[in-house]
Write an enzyme that holds these catalytic residues in place. Sequence first.
Site, short mmCIF file in Angstrom:
data_model
loop_
_atom_site.label_atom_id
_atom_site.label_comp_id
_atom_site.label_asym_id
_atom_site.label_seq_id
_atom_site.Cartn_x
_atom_site.Cartn_y
_atom_site.Cartn_z
CE LYS A 14 -18.73 18.68 13.42
NZ LYS A 14 -17.52 19.15 12.73
CB SER A 50 -0.98 -0.03 1.18
OG SER A 50 -2.09 0.80 0.93
#
Length: 334
Positions: free
Chosen positions: A196, A144
Site C-alpha cells: 500500500k 516523449s
Amino acid sequence: MNKRIIALLVAASLLILSVATSLFTTDFTDSFTKELEGQLDTGTLDEKSIEGTDMSNRIARVEVDGVIQDTGSPSVFAQETYNHESMMQQLEQIKEDKSIKGVLMVVNSPGGGVYESAEIYDKINEIKKSGKKVYVTMKNMAASGGYYISAPADKIFASRETLTGSLGVIMQSMNYKELADKYGVKFNTIKSGAHKDIMSPTKEMDAEERKILQSLVDESYDQFVKVISDGRHISQQEVKKLADGRVYSGLQAQKNGLVDEIGLEEDALKALKKDIKSNDAEVIEFAPTDSIFGENPFAAQSFVKKMMGNDDLAAIKELMSKRQGTTPMYLYGE
C-alpha cells in the site's frame, strides 16, 4: 415643461439606470465567481480566421504547448499554457466539422501524462478516419508524449534545431529515509496491504516492489512502441532500437524515420494546402468563449500577478503541481 414633469423624468431615468446597473452587477458578479472557481461553460469554441478565403476547404491550426497533463478546468490563478479540456474540445469540433479538411498540429511539448497523451492520440486517429489530413510541425521540442501524439500524423515536419525523441516511459519518486534517519525522524505507517505504501519516500523500495512498478512501465512502453510502429510504418524491433530514451535533433529524427521533412510551420502549412488541393484554404484557430476577461489587457492572470506577486504564484503553482503516487509519464526533462 413644469418642474413636476421634469422631476418625474429624472426619477424614471434614475430608476432605469439603477435597474440596468443592478442587472449588470449581478451578472458580472456571478460570472466572476464562476471564473474564480473555474466553472464557466467552455463547451462553445469560437473560430478565428487567420488567412485564406476558401471556406469549403478549411484547415484548423491546433497548438499543443506545454506539459500534456489534465489539471482540471483552469481558473484565474492558472498560468499553464496547455489546457487538456480545451484541446479535446477542439479536436472533437474538428472531427465533426465537414468543412475542415486538414489539421495543422503545432507541437511544442516535453510530453506529459500517459493517459492524456493516449486521449489525444485516439482523437487524432478518429479525425483521420473521418477523412481529414493531419500534419504536425514540431517547434523547440516535441519529446516523449509530444512525439506520441505526433506519431499518427500523415506527415511530420521539424526544424534542424527541434529536440524530439525521448521515446519511453518514466516513473520517479524521491526517497529521504536516510536523511530522516540521520536526524532521528520516525514515520508511523498503518496500511492495509504489504504494498500500500509502494514508492513511499520514507522507506527503501524492495525488489518485489520494483518488479511491480517495472511491469507498469513496461506495459506503457510497449504501447508507445506500437504507436510509433503503426504511425511511422516501422517494425517494432526497429522502433525499440530508437526508443531507448535518448533525444534526437530534427535532422537526426529525419534520418532515422521519425520525421518526414525538415521545415518550419509555414512549410508544413504549404504542404498541407497542396495535399487538400486548396492553395487558398481558410486557416482557423479555436478559442474558448464565455470568459468575462476575454482578451482584455487587464486579464485575470495579469491582475492576480500584480496583486499577489509573480514569486508567490510560482510557489503556489509548484506546490500544486507536485505529482503524488505511482504515475507513469511520457515525459522528458522531469
